[in-house]
Design an enzyme around this catalytic site. Sequence first.
Site, mmCIF file in Angstrom:
data_model
loop_
_atom_site.group_PDB
_atom_site.id
_atom_site.type_symbol
_atom_site.label_atom_id
_atom_site.label_comp_id
_atom_site.label_asym_id
_atom_site.label_seq_id
_atom_site.Cartn_x
_atom_site.Cartn_y
_atom_site.Cartn_z
ATOM 1 N N GLY A 15 0.842 -1.207 0.000
ATOM 2 C CA GLY A 15 0.000 0.000 0.000
ATOM 3 C C GLY A 15 0.869 1.246 0.000
ATOM 4 N N ARG A 76 0.425 -4.621 -5.607
ATOM 5 C CA ARG A 76 0.271 -5.881 -4.870
ATOM 6 C C ARG A 76 0.555 -6.936 -5.936
ATOM 7 N NH1 ARG A 76 -0.686 -4.038 0.329
ATOM 8 N NH2 ARG A 76 -2.480 -2.657 0.422
ATOM 9 N N ASP A 107 5.732 -5.279 5.913
ATOM 10 C CA ASP A 107 6.190 -6.646 6.196
ATOM 11 C C ASP A 107 6.224 -7.547 4.975
ATOM 12 O OD1 ASP A 107 6.673 -6.256 8.773
ATOM 13 O OD2 ASP A 107 5.144 -7.617 9.553
ATOM 14 N N THR A 129 4.502 2.255 5.356
ATOM 15 C CA THR A 129 3.108 1.802 5.347
ATOM 16 C C THR A 129 2.342 2.619 6.383
ATOM 17 O OG1 THR A 129 1.603 0.029 6.066
ATOM 18 C CG2 THR A 129 3.852 -0.143 6.840
ATOM 19 N N ASP A 131 0.097 1.484 8.196
ATOM 20 C CA ASP A 131 -0.397 0.588 9.252
ATOM 21 C C ASP A 131 0.453 0.568 10.524
ATOM 22 O OD1 ASP A 131 -2.325 -0.147 7.434
ATOM 23 O OD2 ASP A 131 -1.293 -1.967 6.799
ATOM 24 N N ASP A 133 2.805 -1.482 11.098
ATOM 25 C CA ASP A 133 2.898 -2.891 11.515
ATOM 26 C C ASP A 133 4.258 -3.512 11.215
ATOM 27 O OD1 ASP A 133 2.682 -2.935 8.777
ATOM 28 O OD2 ASP A 133 1.088 -4.428 8.690
ATOM 29 N N ARG A 175 -5.053 -2.976 8.677
ATOM 30 C CA ARG A 175 -4.991 -4.410 8.390
ATOM 31 C C ARG A 175 -5.192 -5.156 9.705
ATOM 32 N NH1 ARG A 175 -0.545 -7.026 4.350
ATOM 33 N NH2 ARG A 175 -0.992 -5.251 3.016
#
Length: 309
Positions: A15, A76, A107, A129, A131, A133, A175
């Site tokens: 993303g 993606r 990731d 990102t 996120d 994460d 996510r």
Amino acid sequence: MAKLMKKVAILTSGGDAPGMNNTVAQIIKKAIANNILPYIVRDGYEGLTQGWIEETNEDFARKIVNRGGTAIGTSRYPEFAKEEVRQRAINNLKQLEINNLIVIGGDGSYQGANKLVAMGLNCIGLPGTIDNDVVSSDFTIGFDTALNTVIEAIDRVRDTNESHNRCGIIEVMGRYCGDIAMLAGIGSGVEIISTSENKLTEEEIIQQTKKCYEKKYRSIIILVTEKLYDVHQLAKEVEKGSGYVTRATVLGHIQRGGMPTAMDRYLATILGTEAIKQLIAGNAGICIGLSGNGLQSYSFTKALAMKRK
Ligand code: ADP
Ligand code: F6P
């Protein structure tokens, strides 16, 4: 002009995130300043596989810096999990005599980079990102901008809730990581937060909302991470069980766009600088993250095995 020592290709993957352009621009500038010839890869691993690789220059860096999204494109591209696909990507780089690749992503992108390292490519990973994460970095490029977008949205929903004496459910991205909801929610004083890590049942949400109704709070915000509930259905249940007229808002992709905040630009710039520094020092197969007030490098393998605290 001094002889160019090395070449480096840069790609963004997964993303898009505000600040990716600052990162790419800084890498280009620092590469050129160190006699390294920079290349951009269009559309992430897909472009790497298709050979969409172009030499770039400082003019390009100056044009894209500070813009939202990622000007070099992203994708993606699940096909990258196949070894023969990755081999095509490596061959494309070899043809241009490029042995170094900087990957900006989350990731999943690190998984791809780790496999390229195992196939002999020098890769450096930077966390990009919304996120947040990527466990090997306290914060990721793009997270702060997304947080600012979310708190603005919360304030706006709060205004109309206050006028109508209503409850608003807001669903944010992330996510499987609840950081956007948690930090934006705490920062905005929302009444109820539910994330993947601390998930409330629908009944718990209804009961907590009911308590707010009994205390005569005029405006309630329930902030939830995506993928946990059907928020429009949840709004009906909360309305039935709590007394508040309730509406749901899914913020969606507006969280990914927009001009990067100062913090994201700063993080992008120091990480981009560090990537070139590490490349010159001969360190590849690593990803770089923010740790406390400094930067820290880890092998991809170690970073990918790290557990979230
Ligand atoms: P993010 O990098 O933000 O986590 P994705 O999970 O979509 O986003 O990963 C970005 C890309 O990285 C994927 O589209 C795919 O091309 C590549 N990728 C993800 N997981 C793997 C994997 N296990 N092996 C090889 N490539 C992968
Ligand atoms: O990884 C960033 C992210 O925006 C996640 O928060 C979200 O789950 C996902 O990407 C959405 O992906 P896409 O834009 O491909 O639908």
